[in-house]
Design a protein around this motif. Structure first.
Motif, PDB file in Angstrom:
ATOM      1  N   LEU A   1       1.696  -4.808  -3.264  1.00 32.32           N
ATOM      2  CA  LEU A   1       2.834  -4.014  -2.793  1.00 32.32           C
ATOM      3  C   LEU A   1       2.704  -2.559  -3.229  1.00 32.32           C
ATOM      4  N   SER A   2       2.157  -2.360  -4.432  1.00 32.33           N
ATOM      5  CA  SER A   2       1.926  -0.975  -4.870  1.00 32.33           C
ATOM      6  C   SER A   2       0.961  -0.275  -3.924  1.00 32.33           C
ATOM      7  N   SER A   3      -0.092  -0.993  -3.547  1.00 30.52           N
ATOM      8  CA  SER A   3      -1.053  -0.405  -2.607  1.00 30.52           C
ATOM      9  C   SER A   3      -0.399  -0.106  -1.262  1.00 30.52           C
ATOM     10  N   VAL A   4       0.411  -1.020  -0.770  1.00 28.22           N
ATOM     11  CA  VAL A   4       1.096  -0.808   0.510  1.00 28.22           C
ATOM     12  C   VAL A   4       1.989   0.415   0.435  1.00 28.22           C
ATOM     13  N   VAL A   5       2.737   0.532  -0.673  1.00 28.06           N
ATOM     14  CA  VAL A   5       3.627   1.690  -0.826  1.00 28.06           C
ATOM     15  C   VAL A   5       2.834   2.989  -0.829  1.00 28.06           C
ATOM     16  N   LEU A   6       1.739   3.014  -1.596  1.00 24.59           N
ATOM     17  CA  LEU A   6       0.930   4.228  -1.658  1.00 24.59           C
ATOM     18  C   LEU A   6       0.341   4.585  -0.294  1.00 24.59           C
ATOM     19  N   LEU A   7      -0.127   3.574   0.436  1.00 22.86           N
ATOM     20  CA  LEU A   7      -0.711   3.831   1.760  1.00 22.86           C
ATOM     21  C   LEU A   7       0.346   4.321   2.752  1.00 22.86           C
ATOM     22  N   ILE A   8       1.523   3.750   2.693  1.00 17.37           N
ATOM     23  CA  ILE A   8       2.587   4.203   3.596  1.00 17.37           C
ATOM     24  C   ILE A   8       3.004   5.626   3.247  1.00 17.37           C
TER      25      ILE A   8
ATOM     26  N   ASP B   1      -2.019  15.060  10.695  1.00 12.90           N
ATOM     27  CA  ASP B   1      -3.249  14.331  11.013  1.00 12.90           C
ATOM     28  C   ASP B   1      -2.896  12.886  11.364  1.00 12.90           C
ATOM     29  N   ARG B   2      -2.545  12.659  12.640  1.00 17.87           N
ATOM     30  CA  ARG B   2      -2.079  11.332  13.051  1.00 17.87           C
ATOM     31  C   ARG B   2      -3.185  10.275  12.915  1.00 17.87           C
ATOM     32  N   ALA B   3      -4.419  10.651  13.096  1.00 19.92           N
ATOM     33  CA  ALA B   3      -5.513   9.676  12.981  1.00 19.92           C
ATOM     34  C   ALA B   3      -5.615   9.162  11.545  1.00 19.92           C
ATOM     35  N   THR B   4      -5.513  10.066  10.591  1.00 18.16           N
ATOM     36  CA  THR B   4      -5.568   9.640   9.183  1.00 18.16           C
ATOM     37  C   THR B   4      -4.352   8.802   8.831  1.00 18.16           C
ATOM     38  N   ALA B   5      -3.197   9.221   9.365  1.00 20.34           N
ATOM     39  CA  ALA B   5      -1.980   8.452   9.105  1.00 20.34           C
ATOM     40  C   ALA B   5      -2.099   7.047   9.681  1.00 20.34           C
ATOM     41  N   ARG B   6      -2.654   6.956  10.895  1.00 25.72           N
ATOM     42  CA  ARG B   6      -2.822   5.643  11.517  1.00 25.72           C
ATOM     43  C   ARG B   6      -3.798   4.781  10.708  1.00 25.72           C
ATOM     44  N   ARG B   7      -4.863   5.422  10.152  1.00 25.33           N
ATOM     45  CA  ARG B   7      -5.814   4.664   9.331  1.00 25.33           C
ATOM     46  C   ARG B   7      -5.134   4.131   8.077  1.00 25.33           C
ATOM     47  N   HIS B   8      -4.288   4.949   7.455  1.00 21.30           N
ATOM     48  CA  HIS B   8      -3.552   4.496   6.277  1.00 21.30           C
ATOM     49  C   HIS B   8      -2.630   3.328   6.618  1.00 21.30           C
ATOM     50  N   LEU B   9      -1.988   3.411   7.781  1.00 24.00           N
ATOM     51  CA  LEU B   9      -1.096   2.326   8.182  1.00 24.00           C
ATOM     52  C   LEU B   9      -1.872   1.042   8.440  1.00 24.00           C
ATOM     53  N   HIS B  10      -3.051   1.161   9.050  1.00 14.82           N
ATOM     54  CA  HIS B  10      -3.876  -0.034   9.272  1.00 14.82           C
ATOM     55  C   HIS B  10      -4.270  -0.662   7.930  1.00 14.82           C
ATOM     56  N   LEU B  11      -4.652   0.180   6.973  1.00 16.09           N
ATOM     57  CA  LEU B  11      -5.004  -0.346   5.654  1.00 16.09           C
ATOM     58  C   LEU B  11      -3.798  -1.015   4.991  1.00 16.09           C
ATOM     59  N   ALA B  12      -2.628  -0.433   5.168  1.00 11.41           N
ATOM     60  CA  ALA B  12      -1.416  -1.033   4.594  1.00 11.41           C
ATOM     61  C   ALA B  12      -1.148  -2.395   5.206  1.00 11.41           C
ATOM     62  N   VAL B  13      -1.339  -2.503   6.531  1.00 11.36           N
ATOM     63  CA  VAL B  13      -1.146  -3.795   7.187  1.00 11.36           C
ATOM     64  C   VAL B  13      -2.158  -4.816   6.684  1.00 11.36           C
TER      65      VAL B  13
END
Length: 395
Positions: free
Chosen positions: A215-222, A232-244
């Motif tokens: 959950l800590s990782s998910v919070v940091l990625l979000i 930078d929407r591409a980087t944001a989308r990559r972070h969201l994919h990692l969070a998922v």
């Protein structure tokens, strides 16, 4: 019997009918001998038989409950006083009545402590000697009966004291056995409680090492995705994919914990593979250079040891991510002749290991490692990075 000469109630109660039978046979046998004694007048014989009946009634009504229940108090003195009151005239009526001593002397040790019981036995044995001496023309005629009475009193006293000691020792052993049983039950109860506590600690460590860290990782990625959302929407989308992906991995871990199975990372794979995946995911999520040096061929390890090593790696990587501000991280697994050694090294800010810190962290890691007889060593200093070393002996 109660006090120092008591008999456990269950055993004595079960054997008491044997004593009843012995008393009845003795009284009837001596009574028949007295009634048939041709040397005494009929009136004396009748008197003795009546006194025998009174003695029997006194035993049944008053003495028997004391002996059966193991009572040792003033009632024992009262009972034996009544015995003497009835026994003395019976001997005066017929000296053959002295054979009742076979039934009366043991009773003294059933209702009195050893010393007064011995005194009572001496008094009972002295009765017929005194009667014979009073009736004898020459006191030398009483020498033989007196010696026999003294010998009988000595033997009865020794046997009675020995019996009391044996009974007291048996009761003491029975009490020790009962105490041992209670202690064993207490140990079992404490062991169960310790097991529950250990299981709670294990679950706490599992939850900390999986759900909390995930959950800590998910919070940091979000948070990172939110910061990059506008520029930078591409980087944001990559972070969201990692969070998922991280959330899905942790969901699998939760299901594994609930099912009480091995960690999800170890399901269907070796420890080396699980460590490589863990380090790769750490590198993807943090963007930090991270290396994993593990042997190509794992030496077989018990599942609890593999779980400990995996959880220790997770904890060390989480600490490096959240607190160390590290530039690089390395995970090294080595198989030594007598132990397996895991090291997680970072070049971050470091800290003072001797300074108490909050959170579960290293304390939980240490507790988990000690459950498999392992050792945890943390080498660090402010500004000098951190090395976490786990050594677990082979079973």
């Amino acid at each position: 019997m109660s006090g120092t000469t008591s008999v456990p109630a269950s055993g004595w109660t079960a054997r008491f009918p044997l004593w009843d039978g012995y008393f009845a046979v003795t009284v009837l046998g001596v009574g028949a001998a007295v009634a048939a004694d041709p040397t005494r007048p009929g009136a004396d014989r009748a008197t003795a038989v009546v006194l025998f009946g009174a003695l029997t009634a006194w035993y049944v009504a008053f003495g028997r409950p004391l002996m059966r229940d193991g009572v040792e108090d003033r009632r024992g003195w009262l009972y034996l006083a009544g015995v003497l009151v009835l026994y003395v005239p019976a001997v005066l009526a017929s000296t053959s009545a002295s054979f009742l001593l076979f039934a009366l002397c043991p009773q003294a040790f059933m209702v009195l402590p050893a010393v007064p019981a011995v005194g009572t036995v001496l008094a009972l044995n002295a009765v017929h000697v005194v009667v014979l001496a009073a009736r004898a023309d020459d006191l030398t005629d009483v020498t033989g009966p007196a010696l026999i009475a003294a010998l009988v009193a000595a033997v009865v006293s020794m046997v009675g004291v020995w019996s009391q000691h044996t009974v007291a020792e048996s009761e003491r052993r029975a009490e020790l056995i009962a105490e041992l049983g209670r202690s064993r039950d207490q140990v079992a109860r404490l062991s169960r409680q310790a097991g529950v506590t250990a299981e709670r600690q294990r679950l706490a460590a599992d939850i900390h090492d999986t759900v909390a860290q995930g959950l800590s990782s998910v919070v940091l990625l979000i948070q990172a995705a939110e910061a990059d959302l506008d520029r930078d929407r591409a980087t944001a989308r990559r972070h969201l994919h990692l969070a998922v992906d991280t959330a899905r991995d942790n969901l699998a871990e939760v299901r594994t914990l609930v099912a009480a199975l091995t960690p999800g990372e170890l399901a269907g794979s070796s420890l080396a593979e699980a460590l490589r995946r863990l380090v790769e995911r750490f590198a993807r999520e943090t963007g930090l250079p991270a290396t994993c040096a593990v042997p190509d061929t794992d030496r077989p390890l018990p599942t609890p040891v593999e779980v400990v090593l995996l959880r220790a790696t997770q904890e060390a990587l989480t600490n490096a991510r959240r607190h160390a501000a590290a530039g690089t991280v390395a995970v090294l697994l080595e198989h030594h002749p007598d132990a397996v050694v895991l090291q997680v090294v970072d070049d971050g800010a470091g800290f003072d290991p001797d300074e108490p810190g909050g959170g579960y962290g290293l304390a939980g890691m240490r507790a988990r490692i000690e459950q498999v007889r392992g050792r945890l060593a943390v080498r660090s200093a402010p500004g000098d990075g951190t090395t976490v070393r786990v050594e677990v002996p082979y079973p």
